[in-house]
Design an enzyme around this catalytic site. Structure first.
Site, PDB file in Angstrom:
ATOM      1  CB  SER A 143      -0.955   0.009   1.192  1.00  0.00           C
ATOM      2  OG  SER A 143      -2.043  -0.837   0.926  1.00  0.00           O
TER       3      SER A 143
ATOM      4  CE  LYS B 294      -4.126   0.561  -1.653  1.00  0.00           C
ATOM      5  NZ  LYS B 294      -3.437  -0.678  -1.360  1.00  0.00           N
TER       6      LYS B 294
ATOM      7  CE1 TYR C  94      -4.004  -1.707  -5.268  1.00  0.00           C
ATOM      8  CE2 TYR C  94      -4.397  -4.066  -5.284  1.00  0.00           C
ATOM      9  CZ  TYR C  94      -4.240  -2.891  -4.588  1.00  0.00           C
ATOM     10  OH  TYR C  94      -4.310  -2.885  -3.211  1.00  0.00           O
TER      11      TYR C  94
ATOM     12  CE1 TYR D 259      -3.922   0.109   4.478  1.00  0.00           C
ATOM     13  CE2 TYR D 259      -2.580  -0.430   6.379  1.00  0.00           C
ATOM     14  CZ  TYR D 259      -2.782  -0.442   5.010  1.00  0.00           C
ATOM     15  OH  TYR D 259      -1.835  -0.970   4.199  1.00  0.00           O
TER      16      TYR D 259
ATOM     17  CB  VAL E  22      -0.126  -5.446   3.846  1.00  0.00           C
ATOM     18  CG1 VAL E  22       0.416  -6.114   2.596  1.00  0.00           C
ATOM     19  CG2 VAL E  22      -0.803  -6.443   4.748  1.00  0.00           C
TER      20      VAL E  22
HETATM   21  N1  GLN Z   1      -1.544  -6.119  -1.852  1.00  0.00           N
HETATM   22  C1  GLN Z   1      -2.358  -5.693  -0.753  1.00  0.00           C
HETATM   23  C2  GLN Z   1      -3.816  -5.846  -1.121  1.00  0.00           C
HETATM   24  O1  GLN Z   1      -4.196  -5.403  -2.161  1.00  0.00           O
HETATM   25  C3  GLN Z   1      -2.035  -4.292  -0.416  1.00  0.00           C
HETATM   26  C4  GLN Z   1      -2.847  -3.773   0.687  1.00  0.00           C
HETATM   27  C5  GLN Z   1      -2.056  -3.281   1.830  1.00  0.00           C
HETATM   28  O2  GLN Z   1      -0.840  -3.049   1.791  1.00  0.00           O
HETATM   29  N2  GLN Z   1      -2.741  -3.127   2.931  1.00  0.00           N
HETATM   30  O3  GLN Z   1      -4.584  -6.413  -0.377  1.00  0.00           O
END
Ligand code: GLN
Length: 319
Positions: free
Chosen positions: A68, A71, A200, A252, A270
């Site tokens: 993430s 992003k 993505y 988050y 994550v």
């Molecule tokens: N690859 C993870 C997902 O799409 C990324 C999300 C994250 O880092 N929280 O679920």
């Protein structure tokens, strides 16, 4: 220098580092084997100031996938190339108040913001379909990686194919989000959803280490000019928008508490990484795989709390 007493400052960073190292809370992400295998002991912190002073301690040269943390970067590219008016026809600016992968859109049937999965998938569709639409997936991958690299001052950035393949295998929720948004006509015309989903997952599977990511954070802290190469990578207006949403949505469903307690724009991933931006001062990246129940790195969050406890980096410290 923006930090005149550098050795005094880094002494504090070291102290926070050792303090957080004893924190054994949290669980390593387990939804794909490549992340589940991560050593929970890994812990690194890198700092890069807007005038290029750098400091690293711990596991700062071991690569991890951006997840993430990609992003805010893809959002930044979209803003820079398309402008905020176009981008925000498709995605909102509101914290979702839900988990990062919750199957939910806002009242206008748009993803809440670009920092959660739905919004980031949508941003990928804008990058794929509206920016240089003649590019195929391979070229768009190179283009994006090159943008990330310029943000990082040309430092090592890689791609983890095993993580990419696993992400794609374990992506039921992300596909659900992708289709749900197609049902609600969220994407620009001519969007190929399968390509967008692959794109993505590829962004999530880009790989860097703390040292590299600290430079990216510093580029954001410096209004889009990379402090290492002095290249102007992003417009200041784009960076302002990115930092605004990192501030309100970057952590988050902990974003509100983080904005209150720490008051610094940040984005977690994550894999346990945390991109921290202290505007006009420095960028920081912390990495430690164990996550709290909301998905943020336990040591990373603690580190930020230690940081603002000692220094007045909170947005509203200087009143
Ligand atoms: N690859 C993870 C997902 O799409 C990324 C999300 C994250 O880092 N929280 O679920």
């Amino acid at each position: 220098f923006i930090i005149p007493d550098w050795s005094g400052f880094t002494k504090h960073i070291e102290d926070f580092y050792w303090k957080c190292k004893t924190n054994t809370e949290g669980k390593v992400a387990s939804y794909i084997p490549q992340l589940a295998r991560m050593n929970p002991e890994y812990w690194g912190v890198s700092v890069c100031t807007i005038d290029g002073q750098r400091f690293s301690i711990g596991d700062t040269s071991i690569p991890f996938t951006l997840q993430s943390c990609s992003k805010p970067l893809t959002y930044a590219i979209a803003l820079d190339r398309l402008g905020p008016e176009v981008v925000h026809q498709y995605v909102g600016q509101e914290p979702s108040g839900r988990n990062f992968n919750e199957l939910v859109l806002d009242y206008g049937k748009k993803p809440h913001n670009p920092m959660i999965n739905a919004g980031a998938i949508l941003i990928c569709s804008l990058l794929k379909t509206l920016i240089k639409p003649e590019m195929g997936l391979a070229e768009k991958f190179d283009f994006t990686m090159n943008c990330f690299k310029r943000l990082a001052g040309g430092e090592n950035l890689g791609f983890n194919n095993a993580v990419f393949l696993s992400e794609r295998e374990a992506a039921d929720r992300n596909y659900a989000l992708g289709f749900y948004m197609r049902e609600h006509k969220c994407y620009p015309e001519k969007t190929n959803l399968q390509e967008v989903m692959d794109f993505y997952f590829q962004c999530c599977a880009m790989e860097a280490n703390c040292e590299t990511m600290a430079v990216m954070a510093a580029t954001l802290a410096n209004g889009g000019i990379c402090p290492v190469t002095e290249e102007k990578v992003l417009k200041p207006d784009s960076v302002r928008d990115v930092l605004s949403l990192m501030h309100s949505c970057g952590m988050y469903d902990y974003s509100g508490q983080f904005a209150f307690k720490v008051g610094i724009p940040a984005k977690s991933g994550v894999s346990g990484s945390l991109l921290v931006v202290i505007p006009n001062v420095m960028g920081i990246c912390t990495w430690s795989p164990p996550l709290d129940p909301l998905g943020n790195s336990c040591r990373g969050v603690q580190f930020c709390e230690e940081l603002v406890h000692e220094f007045n980096f909170h947005r509203y410290d200087n009143l």
